[in-house]
Write a protein that holds these residues in place. Structure first.
Motif, PDB file in Angstrom:
ATOM      1  N   ASP A 103     -35.639   9.060  16.354  1.00 26.06           N
ATOM      2  CA  ASP A 103     -36.127   8.068  17.318  1.00 26.06           C
ATOM      3  C   ASP A 103     -36.745   6.874  17.024  1.00 26.06           C
ATOM      4  OD1 ASP A 103     -37.350   6.918  19.953  1.00 26.06           O
ATOM      5  OD2 ASP A 103     -39.121   8.241  19.786  1.00 26.06           O
ATOM      6  N   ASP A 104     -35.693   5.785  16.878  1.00 21.33           N
ATOM      7  CA  ASP A 104     -36.043   4.679  16.522  1.00 21.33           C
ATOM      8  C   ASP A 104     -36.966   3.613  17.172  1.00 21.33           C
ATOM      9  OD1 ASP A 104     -34.608   5.007  13.950  1.00 21.33           O
ATOM     10  OD2 ASP A 104     -33.027   4.622  14.940  1.00 21.33           O
ATOM     11  N   THR A 105     -37.071   4.051  18.489  1.00 18.96           N
ATOM     12  CA  THR A 105     -38.051   3.559  19.399  1.00 18.96           C
ATOM     13  C   THR A 105     -39.568   3.502  19.013  1.00 18.96           C
ATOM     14  OG1 THR A 105     -38.573   4.927  20.880  1.00 18.96           O
ATOM     15  CG2 THR A 105     -36.559   3.482  21.266  1.00 18.96           C
ATOM     16  N   PHE A 106     -40.074   4.543  18.368  1.00 21.04           N
ATOM     17  CA  PHE A 106     -41.294   4.937  17.855  1.00 21.04           C
ATOM     18  C   PHE A 106     -42.081   3.855  17.244  1.00 21.04           C
ATOM     19  CE2 PHE A 106     -44.550   7.288  15.752  1.00 21.04           C
ATOM     20  CZ  PHE A 106     -45.556   7.887  16.831  1.00 21.04           C
ATOM     21  N   GLN A 107     -43.338   3.192  17.884  1.00 20.63           N
ATOM     22  CA  GLN A 107     -43.880   2.362  17.392  1.00 20.63           C
ATOM     23  C   GLN A 107     -45.458   2.655  17.343  1.00 20.63           C
ATOM     24  OE1 GLN A 107     -42.690  -1.365  19.209  1.00 20.63           O
ATOM     25  NE2 GLN A 107     -40.952  -1.547  18.335  1.00 20.63           N
ATOM     26  N   PRO A 108     -45.959   3.344  16.485  1.00 22.35           N
ATOM     27  CA  PRO A 108     -47.437   3.878  16.766  1.00 22.35           C
ATOM     28  C   PRO A 108     -48.502   2.727  16.481  1.00 22.35           C
ATOM     29  CG  PRO A 108     -46.862   4.309  14.602  1.00 22.35           C
ATOM     30  CD  PRO A 108     -45.333   3.769  15.081  1.00 22.35           C
ATOM     31  N   THR A 109     -49.398   2.988  17.148  1.00 27.40           N
ATOM     32  CA  THR A 109     -50.504   1.848  17.006  1.00 27.40           C
ATOM     33  C   THR A 109     -51.526   2.223  16.066  1.00 27.40           C
ATOM     34  OG1 THR A 109     -51.942   2.884  18.872  1.00 27.40           O
ATOM     35  CG2 THR A 109     -50.404   1.173  19.593  1.00 27.40           C
ATOM     36  N   VAL A 110     -51.493   3.685  15.592  1.00 22.38           N
ATOM     37  CA  VAL A 110     -52.205   4.118  14.177  1.00 22.38           C
ATOM     38  C   VAL A 110     -51.364   4.872  13.599  1.00 22.38           C
ATOM     39  CG1 VAL A 110     -54.017   5.594  13.452  1.00 22.38           C
ATOM     40  CG2 VAL A 110     -54.428   4.541  15.446  1.00 22.38           C
ATOM     41  N   GLU A 111     -50.753   4.519  12.354  1.00 19.96           N
ATOM     42  CA  GLU A 111     -49.936   5.107  11.455  1.00 19.96           C
ATOM     43  C   GLU A 111     -50.650   6.119  10.536  1.00 19.96           C
ATOM     44  OE1 GLU A 111     -46.920   2.788   9.020  1.00 19.96           O
ATOM     45  OE2 GLU A 111     -47.457   1.013  10.219  1.00 19.96           O
ATOM     46  N   LEU A 112     -50.218   7.378  10.456  1.00 16.17           N
ATOM     47  CA  LEU A 112     -50.808   8.415   9.838  1.00 16.17           C
ATOM     48  C   LEU A 112     -50.784   8.454   8.407  1.00 16.17           C
ATOM     49  CD1 LEU A 112     -49.410  11.354  12.256  1.00 16.17           C
ATOM     50  CD2 LEU A 112     -52.019  10.814  11.868  1.00 16.17           C
ATOM     51  N   GLU A 113     -52.079   8.967   8.030  1.00 16.76           N
ATOM     52  CA  GLU A 113     -52.123   9.537   6.544  1.00 16.76           C
ATOM     53  C   GLU A 113     -52.584  10.684   6.321  1.00 16.76           C
ATOM     54  OE1 GLU A 113     -54.632   6.664   4.644  1.00 16.76           O
ATOM     55  OE2 GLU A 113     -53.224   4.733   4.768  1.00 16.76           O
ATOM     56  N   ASP A 114     -52.348  11.403   5.488  1.00 20.48           N
ATOM     57  CA  ASP A 114     -52.783  12.876   5.138  1.00 20.48           C
ATOM     58  C   ASP A 114     -54.215  12.725   5.565  1.00 20.48           C
ATOM     59  OD1 ASP A 114     -52.203  15.496   4.314  1.00 20.48           O
ATOM     60  OD2 ASP A 114     -53.542  15.157   2.573  1.00 20.48           O
ATOM     61  N   GLN A 115     -54.727  13.830   6.035  1.00 21.17           N
ATOM     62  CA  GLN A 115     -56.255  14.098   6.246  1.00 21.17           C
ATOM     63  C   GLN A 115     -56.912  13.174   7.448  1.00 21.17           C
ATOM     64  OE1 GLN A 115     -57.449  17.133   5.218  1.00 21.17           O
ATOM     65  NE2 GLN A 115     -55.533  17.088   4.412  1.00 21.17           N
ATOM     66  N   TRP A 116     -55.948  12.389   7.828  1.00 21.22           N
ATOM     67  CA  TRP A 116     -56.596  11.516   9.205  1.00 21.22           C
ATOM     68  C   TRP A 116     -57.054  12.372  10.027  1.00 21.22           C
ATOM     69  CZ3 TRP A 116     -55.386  11.553  14.167  1.00 21.22           C
ATOM     70  CH2 TRP A 116     -55.592  10.499  14.978  1.00 21.22           C
TER      71      TRP A 116
END
Length: 280
Positions: A103-116
């Motif tokens: 899904d190339d539309t996806f634009q997170p406002t928070v980019e995940l990191e491990d243990q977030w």
């Protein structure tokens, strides 16, 4: 029986909606989970089907604050945009992988990191990086209940297809084993019913993949240089031939893992795989 777009209560904190996208790869449909009631997180909004989006908005009752995605395959994330526009919710996830079927539309406002950690009034949700199915895949642990939202890392009723290059069999097996470090009580998969006895399920999945790896290595040793087409007939002789095109994807992932470990090699331009004898 999983009914499409009818809220189903799994616990005091969790409700499930099943998207109306059933199929061979999605089972009864993609599961969308709503966590909390006063401040709601929507986990895996699913495909951008208007009726499904309307059902999520109705179940959220004006309280949707977060949209969380396990990964960006087209059956899991695309409804994020309509939901975000309708609610102003924060969008949480990892950027699309450099792979097919994204899904190339996806634009997170928070980019995940491990243990977030998402600390909400009614729950805490911990992100666990679980590459394998695809490199940007995360599972999420509802810490108050030990419920693991597994996306496509673990499915109820079928095994997960691993599609190289984004899919990685070694990473997948390692990620499964890592889940055993957490206090799991149940698994809420991306497709299918809630899964009890999670530790036994995870251990069985690891054993299944290692058994398939053993069959792959044995077939290479027995057949000599072989094409992917001939190998799939041997390694997946217990799977209906109508599914062999999909099986070839996971078989490729097994072969790449064996290649990484120095146990197999790919021969170009013949497009043949062969075993590498063990060094003495």
């Amino acid at each position: 029986m999983l009914e499409h777009d009818i809220p189903f209560t799994l616990s005091s904190r969790v409700r499930r909606l099943v998207a109306p996208n059933p199929g061979m790869m999605t089972g009864p449909g993609t599961n969308t989970y709503l966590l909390g009631s006063e401040a709601v997180a929507v986990l895996d909004p699913g495909p951008a089907i208007p009726a499904h989006i309307d059902a999520i908005l109705a179940a959220g009752a004006g309280n949707i604050r977060w949209i969380v995605c396990t990964h960006t395959h087209p059956d899991h994330s695309p409804a994020w945009l309509a939901l975000a526009e309708a609610t102003g919710a924060e969008v949480i996830g990892a950027l699309p992988a450099n792979d097919r079927f994204q899904d190339d539309t996806f634009q997170p406002t928070v980019e995940l990191e491990d243990q977030w950690l998402l600390q909400a009034p009614e729950f805490s949700l911990r992100a666990i990086h679980t590459p394998g199915h695809v490199s940007n895949h995360y599972c999420f642990l509802l810490e108050q209940e030990g419920m693991l939202f597994a996306g496509d890392h673990i499915m109820n009723g079928s095994t997960v297809v691993i599609v190289p290059p984004g899919g990685d069999m070694k990473a997948y097996i390692d990620s499964l084993q890592r889940l055993l470090d957490y206090p799991l009580q149940s698994i809420a998969p991306g497709h299918g019913e809630l899964i009890p006895e999670p530790r036994e399920v995870v251990a069985a999945l690891v054993a299944h993949r290692l058994k398939r790896e053993h069959k792959t290595a044995a077939a290479l040793a027995r057949l000599g240089p072989a094409t992917l087409e001939s190998l799939v007939q041997d390694v997946y002789d217990d799977v209906d031939s109508s599914r062999h095109e999909w099986a070839k994807l996971s078989l490729s992932a097994h072969l790449i893992k064996l290649q990484q470990e120095g146990r197999a090699r790919y021969c170009e331009p013949e497009a043949l795989w062969e075993a590498v004898p063990a060094s003495r």
